[in-house]
Motif scaffolding. Structure first.
Motif, PDB file in Angstrom:
ATOM      1  N   MET A  13       0.806  -1.209   0.000  1.00 51.82           N
ATOM      2  CA  MET A  13       0.000   0.000   0.000  1.00 51.82           C
ATOM      3  C   MET A  13       0.844   1.266   0.000  1.00 51.82           C
ATOM      4  O   MET A  13       0.687   2.131  -0.858  1.00 51.82           O
ATOM      5  CB  MET A  13      -0.930  -0.018   1.236  1.00 51.82           C
ATOM      6  CG  MET A  13      -1.992   1.058   1.223  1.00 51.82           C
ATOM      7  SD  MET A  13      -1.441   2.700   1.710  1.00 51.82           S
ATOM      8  CE  MET A  13      -1.157   2.514   3.457  1.00 51.82           C
ATOM      9  N   ILE A  14       1.778   1.376   0.955  1.00 48.94           N
ATOM     10  CA  ILE A  14       2.445   2.668   1.117  1.00 48.94           C
ATOM     11  C   ILE A  14       3.442   2.940  -0.022  1.00 48.94           C
ATOM     12  O   ILE A  14       3.662   4.093  -0.393  1.00 48.94           O
ATOM     13  CB  ILE A  14       3.122   2.802   2.511  1.00 48.94           C
ATOM     14  CG1 ILE A  14       3.269   4.274   2.891  1.00 48.94           C
ATOM     15  CG2 ILE A  14       4.485   2.109   2.576  1.00 48.94           C
ATOM     16  CD1 ILE A  14       1.992   4.991   3.137  1.00 48.94           C
ATOM     17  N   ASP A  37       9.751  -7.045  -4.242  1.00 46.04           N
ATOM     18  CA  ASP A  37       8.796  -7.505  -3.220  1.00 46.04           C
ATOM     19  C   ASP A  37       8.933  -9.019  -3.159  1.00 46.04           C
ATOM     20  O   ASP A  37       9.057  -9.676  -4.205  1.00 46.04           O
ATOM     21  CB  ASP A  37       7.364  -7.125  -3.605  1.00 46.04           C
ATOM     22  CG  ASP A  37       6.401  -7.259  -2.431  1.00 46.04           C
ATOM     23  OD1 ASP A  37       5.889  -6.222  -1.970  1.00 46.04           O
ATOM     24  OD2 ASP A  37       6.157  -8.396  -1.969  1.00 46.04           O
ATOM     25  N   ARG A  39       6.809 -11.058  -2.650  1.00 45.25           N
ATOM     26  CA  ARG A  39       5.763 -11.628  -3.506  1.00 45.25           C
ATOM     27  C   ARG A  39       6.078 -11.074  -4.909  1.00 45.25           C
ATOM     28  O   ARG A  39       5.697  -9.944  -5.240  1.00 45.25           O
ATOM     29  CB  ARG A  39       4.382 -11.185  -3.035  1.00 45.25           C
ATOM     30  CG  ARG A  39       4.047 -11.687  -1.617  1.00 45.25           C
ATOM     31  CD  ARG A  39       2.650 -11.281  -1.198  1.00 45.25           C
ATOM     32  NE  ARG A  39       2.523  -9.841  -1.055  1.00 45.25           N
ATOM     33  CZ  ARG A  39       1.351  -9.188  -1.021  1.00 45.25           C
ATOM     34  NH1 ARG A  39       0.227  -9.852  -1.112  1.00 45.25           N
ATOM     35  NH2 ARG A  39       1.305  -7.879  -0.877  1.00 45.25           N
ATOM     36  N   ASN A  77       7.121  -4.018   9.317  1.00 49.41           N
ATOM     37  CA  ASN A  77       8.121  -3.488  10.247  1.00 49.41           C
ATOM     38  C   ASN A  77       9.263  -4.448  10.600  1.00 49.41           C
ATOM     39  O   ASN A  77      10.416  -4.032  10.740  1.00 49.41           O
ATOM     40  CB  ASN A  77       7.437  -3.038  11.533  1.00 49.41           C
ATOM     41  CG  ASN A  77       6.362  -1.997  11.277  1.00 49.41           C
ATOM     42  OD1 ASN A  77       6.355  -1.368  10.227  1.00 49.41           O
ATOM     43  ND2 ASN A  77       5.448  -1.827  12.214  1.00 49.41           N
ATOM     44  N   HIS A  80      12.261  -4.227   8.249  1.00 46.94           N
ATOM     45  CA  HIS A  80      12.944  -2.950   7.984  1.00 46.94           C
ATOM     46  C   HIS A  80      14.448  -3.080   8.208  1.00 46.94           C
ATOM     47  O   HIS A  80      15.255  -2.589   7.418  1.00 46.94           O
ATOM     48  CB  HIS A  80      12.412  -1.844   8.912  1.00 46.94           C
ATOM     49  CG  HIS A  80      11.037  -1.376   8.563  1.00 46.94           C
ATOM     50  ND1 HIS A  80      10.390  -0.393   9.277  1.00 46.94           N
ATOM     51  CD2 HIS A  80      10.170  -1.736   7.591  1.00 46.94           C
ATOM     52  CE1 HIS A  80       9.194  -0.170   8.756  1.00 46.94           C
ATOM     53  NE2 HIS A  80       9.034  -0.985   7.740  1.00 46.94           N
TER      54      HIS A  80
HETATM   55  N1  LIG Z   1       4.294   6.907   7.005  1.00 51.24           N
HETATM   56  C1  LIG Z   1       3.034   6.508   6.899  1.00 51.24           C
HETATM   57  O1  LIG Z   1       2.127   7.310   6.976  1.00 51.24           O
HETATM   58  C2  LIG Z   1       2.731   5.048   6.684  1.00 51.24           C
HETATM   59  C3  LIG Z   1       1.439   4.661   6.326  1.00 51.24           C
HETATM   60  C4  LIG Z   1       1.195   3.300   6.115  1.00 51.24           C
HETATM   61  C5  LIG Z   1       2.215   2.362   6.275  1.00 51.24           C
HETATM   62  N2  LIG Z   1       3.449   2.768   6.652  1.00 51.24           N
HETATM   63  C6  LIG Z   1       4.542   1.804   6.881  1.00 51.24           C
HETATM   64  O2  LIG Z   1       4.902   1.229   5.625  1.00 51.24           O
HETATM   65  C7  LIG Z   1       5.294  -0.126   5.789  1.00 51.24           C
HETATM   66  C8  LIG Z   1       4.503  -0.999   4.838  1.00 51.24           C
HETATM   67  O3  LIG Z   1       3.110  -0.800   5.021  1.00 51.24           O
HETATM   68  P1  LIG Z   1       2.079  -1.152   3.853  1.00 51.24           P
HETATM   69  O4  LIG Z   1       0.769  -0.604   4.262  1.00 51.24           O
HETATM   70  O5  LIG Z   1       2.622  -0.786   2.546  1.00 51.24           O
HETATM   71  O6  LIG Z   1       2.028  -2.731   4.009  1.00 51.24           O
HETATM   72  P2  LIG Z   1       1.665  -3.795   2.912  1.00 51.24           P
HETATM   73  O7  LIG Z   1       1.411  -5.057   3.614  1.00 51.24           O
HETATM   74  O8  LIG Z   1       0.615  -3.258   1.990  1.00 51.24           O
HETATM   75  O9  LIG Z   1       2.999  -3.921   2.042  1.00 51.24           O
HETATM   76  C9  LIG Z   1       4.184  -4.520   2.480  1.00 51.24           C
HETATM   77  C10 LIG Z   1       4.820  -5.233   1.306  1.00 51.24           C
HETATM   78  O10 LIG Z   1       6.101  -5.711   1.682  1.00 51.24           O
HETATM   79  C11 LIG Z   1       6.278  -7.002   1.113  1.00 51.24           C
HETATM   80  N3  LIG Z   1       7.290  -7.720   1.866  1.00 51.24           N
HETATM   81  C12 LIG Z   1       7.154  -8.399   3.028  1.00 51.24           C
HETATM   82  N4  LIG Z   1       8.353  -8.890   3.423  1.00 51.24           N
HETATM   83  C13 LIG Z   1       9.245  -8.516   2.495  1.00 51.24           C
HETATM   84  C14 LIG Z   1      10.631  -8.730   2.350  1.00 51.24           C
HETATM   85  N5  LIG Z   1      11.327  -9.391   3.261  1.00 51.24           N
HETATM   86  N6  LIG Z   1      11.231  -8.246   1.246  1.00 51.24           N
HETATM   87  C15 LIG Z   1      10.527  -7.558   0.320  1.00 51.24           C
HETATM   88  N7  LIG Z   1       9.202  -7.308   0.424  1.00 51.24           N
HETATM   89  C16 LIG Z   1       8.582  -7.784   1.492  1.00 51.24           C
HETATM   90  C17 LIG Z   1       4.903  -7.626   1.157  1.00 51.24           C
HETATM   91  O11 LIG Z   1       4.770  -8.676   0.223  1.00 51.24           O
HETATM   92  C18 LIG Z   1       4.004  -6.432   0.829  1.00 51.24           C
HETATM   93  O12 LIG Z   1       3.739  -6.324  -0.544  1.00 51.24           O
HETATM   94  C19 LIG Z   1       5.083  -0.446   7.268  1.00 51.24           C
HETATM   95  O13 LIG Z   1       6.302  -0.316   7.933  1.00 51.24           O
HETATM   96  C20 LIG Z   1       4.128   0.628   7.747  1.00 51.24           C
HETATM   97  O14 LIG Z   1       4.294   0.940   9.113  1.00 51.24           O
HETATM   98  C21 LIG Z   1       3.720   4.087   6.844  1.00 51.24           C
END
Ligand SMILES: NC(=O)c1ccc[n+]([C@@H]2O[C@H](COP(=O)([O-])OP(=O)(O)OC[C@H]3O[C@@H](n4cnc5c(N)ncnc54)[C@H](O)[C@@H]3O)[C@@H](O)[C@H]2O)c1
Length: 365
Positions: A13-14, A37, A39, A77, A80
């Motif tokens: 998403m982000i 990713d 996936r 998280n 990271h």
């Molecule tokens: N700053 C903001 O306002 C804000 C808002 C939303 C999310 N976030 C942060 O962004 C991060 C992701 O959130 P999101 O909503 O995009 O989650 P999400 O689940 O939609 O996306 C995460 C992606 O990472 C992939 N992934 C998982 N493990 C992985 C790895 N080892 N290597 C590569 N890819 C991997 C997953 O397949 C998924 O597509 C989180 O840390 C969240 O806290 C920040």
């Protein structure tokens, strides 16, 4: 001047809603060369959506082949730390999503790597780039509230469990709303008042609703995805194994105290009450609208600030963070999100959970 080669690790998403649009907003400066990713199909889909030349399943392969100058880390998280360290070691500056890590000790390792490699580790605390938060800091710095002594910090969703990805699972995110949205409000409010150090923390977390099927109709916007999600992962409440509410009482240096509330689900008014800073001269109410609380000419007075919006898009903070990172890399500005501030916030969050588990206050010498 050559453009910075940017890669985006984690394409959920982000990445799609914020990082990629923010990097694409400065096309003269930066160019997204690849995404990764674990996936692989999601990486491919993301690359296709934005015309990004390369996609990878394994980010180590991306780092070796593309040698990016900057990496946005947008994984859940727990991942990271590994993704940021690999990127720093591969010679890239890192813009890492919040929370930087799932513990203070992990964050220290990440900063150590940044120092050894001579690259920047930039924690994406996006609230710092939001105009009303900047305005609140301007009011504070200009002395309108005097000496702060009490703070209420609320990141409260009445119902808003993120259901599109991995947020609800300990194995992927370690913790729930405390680390997800509590980190935003804590970081912003401590930044406004000059990052006083934590002295002690008492916390309590709850899982009341997340692990049950309430049968409620909820919206993605209420859960933190205001412009939607391209490829949500199927969600099951049976996987929910983090807290849905955490609260804490935090003592800070200088006699300051702070009450924190962070929830994805609670039977409370939306927003959970105000987020405000009380000081000896006045108070600052941050949400829903910036307001200075003071006494003027013998009257209790509320002053609303007219804050011009520099950019009015969802996730506007990401557009500020990418630009500030570039300015920091080029030595034109000082890094806004500083190591000691990030570590202080993570120390508080670590202690909230430790205190909840032991039912004891955690005291820092
Ligand atoms: N700053 C903001 O306002 C804000 C808002 C939303 C999310 N976030 C942060 O962004 C991060 C992701 O959130 P999101 O909503 O995009 O989650 P999400 O689940 O939609 O996306 C995460 C992606 O990472 C992939 N992934 C998982 N493990 C992985 C790895 N080892 N290597 C590569 N890819 C991997 C997953 O397949 C998924 O597509 C989180 O840390 C969240 O806290 C920040």
């Amino acid at each position: 001047m050559a453009k910075y080669k940017v890669a985006v690790i984690g394409n959920g998403m982000i990445a799609n809603a914020a990082h990629i649009p923010a990097w694409r907003d400065i096309p003269d400066v930066a160019e997204i060369v690849a995404v990764a990713d674990d996936r692989g199909d999601i990486a491919q889909e993301t690359a296709g959506r934005y015309g990004i030349p390369k996609s990878y399943k394994d980010y180590n392969e991306l780092l070796a082949k593309e040698k990016p100058d900057i990496v946005s880390v947008c994984t859940p998280n727990v991942y990271h730390k590994a993704a940021a360290i690999a990127s720093l070691k591969a010679g890239a500056h890192v813009l890492c999503e919040k929370p930087l890590s799932v513990s203070e000790s992990d964050a220290i390792e990440m900063y150590d790597t940044a120092e050894k490699t001579g690259k920047l580790l930039y924690t994406n605390q996006t609230m710092r780039f939001m105009d009303p938060i900047i305005a609140a800091k301007d009011f504070f710095d200009a002395g309108y509230i005097g000496k702060p002594y009490y703070i209420e910090a609320s990141a409260v969703r009445r119902r808003g469990i993120p259901k599109w990805g991995f947020f609800h699972m300990k194995e992927h995110n370690a913790w729930g709303p405390g680390f997800d949205i509590g980190v935003h409000v804590l970081d912003a409010i401590l930044w406004i008042i000059g990052a006083p150090k934590v002295k002690s923390v008492s916390g309590k977390s709850y899982t009341i609703f997340g692990d049950k099927d309430e049968g409620l109709k909820e919206s993605l916007a209420e859960s933190g995805a205001p412009i939607g999600v391209f490829t949500p992962r199927p969600y099951s409440y049976k996987e929910f194994n983090v807290e849905d509410f955490i609260t804490g009482f935090i003592r800070l240096e200088g006699g300051l105290t702070l009450n924190l509330k962070a929830s994805w689900a609670i039977n409370a008014p939306e927003g959970g009450g105000a987020t405000f800073i009380s000081g000896t001269k006045g108070g600052l109410n941050l949400f829903p609208e910036l307001e200075l609380i003071s006494n003027m000419a013998g009257y209790q007075t509320n002053t609303k600030a007219k804050v011009p919006m520099s950019i009015d898009v969802p996730f506007s903070g990401h557009f500020g963070a990418t630009k500030q990172l570039i300015a920091t890399i080029e030595g034109r500005e000082e890094m806004l999100v500083k190591k000691h501030e990030v570590l202080n916030v993570l120390r508080i969050l670590d202690a909230l959970y430790a205190s909840s588990e032991t039912e004891r206050e955690v005291i820092f010498e």
